[in-house]
Design an enzyme around this catalytic site. Structure first.
Site, PDB file in Angstrom:
ATOM      1  N   HIS A   1     -20.744   2.420 -57.541  1.00 23.43           N
ATOM      2  CA  HIS A   1     -20.372   1.198 -56.793  1.00 23.43           C
ATOM      3  C   HIS A   1     -18.753   1.178 -56.348  1.00 23.43           C
ATOM      4  O   HIS A   1     -18.158   1.287 -57.463  1.00 23.43           O
ATOM      5  CB  HIS A   1     -20.739  -0.019 -57.467  1.00 23.43           C
ATOM      6  CG  HIS A   1     -22.191  -0.129 -57.936  1.00 23.43           C
ATOM      7  ND1 HIS A   1     -22.705   0.610 -58.765  1.00 23.43           N
ATOM      8  CD2 HIS A   1     -23.115  -0.964 -57.148  1.00 23.43           C
ATOM      9  CE1 HIS A   1     -24.154   0.149 -58.596  1.00 23.43           C
ATOM     10  NE2 HIS A   1     -24.475  -0.718 -57.701  1.00 23.43           N
TER      11      HIS A   1
ATOM     12  N   ASP B   1     -22.427   1.922 -53.404  1.00 19.14           N
ATOM     13  CA  ASP B   1     -23.235   0.892 -52.843  1.00 19.14           C
ATOM     14  C   ASP B   1     -22.246  -0.444 -52.845  1.00 19.14           C
ATOM     15  O   ASP B   1     -21.208  -0.733 -53.781  1.00 19.14           O
ATOM     16  CB  ASP B   1     -24.317   0.397 -53.730  1.00 19.14           C
ATOM     17  CG  ASP B   1     -25.643   1.330 -53.536  1.00 19.14           C
ATOM     18  OD1 ASP B   1     -25.831   2.117 -52.765  1.00 19.14           O
ATOM     19  OD2 ASP B   1     -26.480   0.919 -54.183  1.00 19.14           O
TER      20      ASP B   1
END
Length: 222
Positions: free
Chosen positions: A179, A33
């Site tokens: 991430h 993400d």
């Protein structure tokens, strides 16, 4: 089940295994993400290439438009682009009309970059409110959250802590959330996710599991 309650992993694992990212029991979906990030994302791409692993990148529309060359590299190296929103905004700051507009704008940005309509949507912070769910349906996106996360966004995170958190719910059919940017994380937190990747992939392969993008995950309905 109320849409916002889907943030809670035990709730969605029970009532919405597709939303929880449960797919092929012989496969683990690897997702990232908050990118693309010109500082950190290239390191992830290099490590994924070394490991011969492809992944799904849930990107922010405004960052994608700022990094067209990096977006092309993600695609050229066999990875998948998905929608994380236009900006990484908290859900209480948006009205339904703006939510729809911004999500459509982000999906269009991915479409322009990839030449294909995106399939997947993961809302910022994983909070799938009713307006976000309705907006996703109107834009033609399927929401997918995660089965296991590494809590890699904190200043204290390291490879050991990331792997320890993932191990709590990691298994065949899982969708993993990490991430590739510290855009909404502690500065430099992305190093913990990057450093965990070789051991994560090794653990999966030792259990006979393949690691790849959501497009190869055979997601269940839900």
């Amino acid at each position: 089940m109320g849409p916002a309650a889907s943030w809670l992993p035990p709730v969605r694992a029970l009532f919405a295994p597709g939303l929880d990212g449960r797919g092929d029991p012989g496969h683990v979906a690897l997702t990232f993400d908050d990118g693309p990030d010109p500082v950190s994302t290239p390191y992830f791409l290099a490590e994924l290439e070394r490991l011969a692993v492809r992944a799904t990148f849930f990107v922010l529309g405004e960052r994608l438009e700022d990094q067209p060359l990096l977006a092309r590299r993600i695609l050229a190296e066999g990875h998948e682009l998905a929608v994380h929103g236009w900006r990484h905004e908290r859900f209480w700051r948006l009205c339904p009309r703006r939510e729809l507009r911004d999500l459509a704008r982000a999906a269009d940005a991915v479409h322009r970059a990839s030449g294909a309509r995106p399939r997947w949507y993961r809302p910022p912070y994983g909070v799938l409110t009713a307006p976000r769910l309705l907006a996703a349906r109107r834009v033609g996106l399927r929401p997918v959250l995660w089965t296991a996360w590494g809590r890699d966004w904190t200043a204290r995170a390291n490879a050991d802590s990331v792997l320890g958190e993932l191990a709590k719910r990691l298994g065949g059919g899982a969708t993993v959330l990490l991430h590739d940017s510290d855009h909404a994380c502690a500065p430099g937190a992305w190093h913990s996710a990057l450093e965990s990747l070789p051991r994560l992939v090794t653990r999966c392969r030792a259990r006979g599991l393949t690691v790849g993008p959501l497009g190869e995950h055979g997601l269940r309905a839900g």
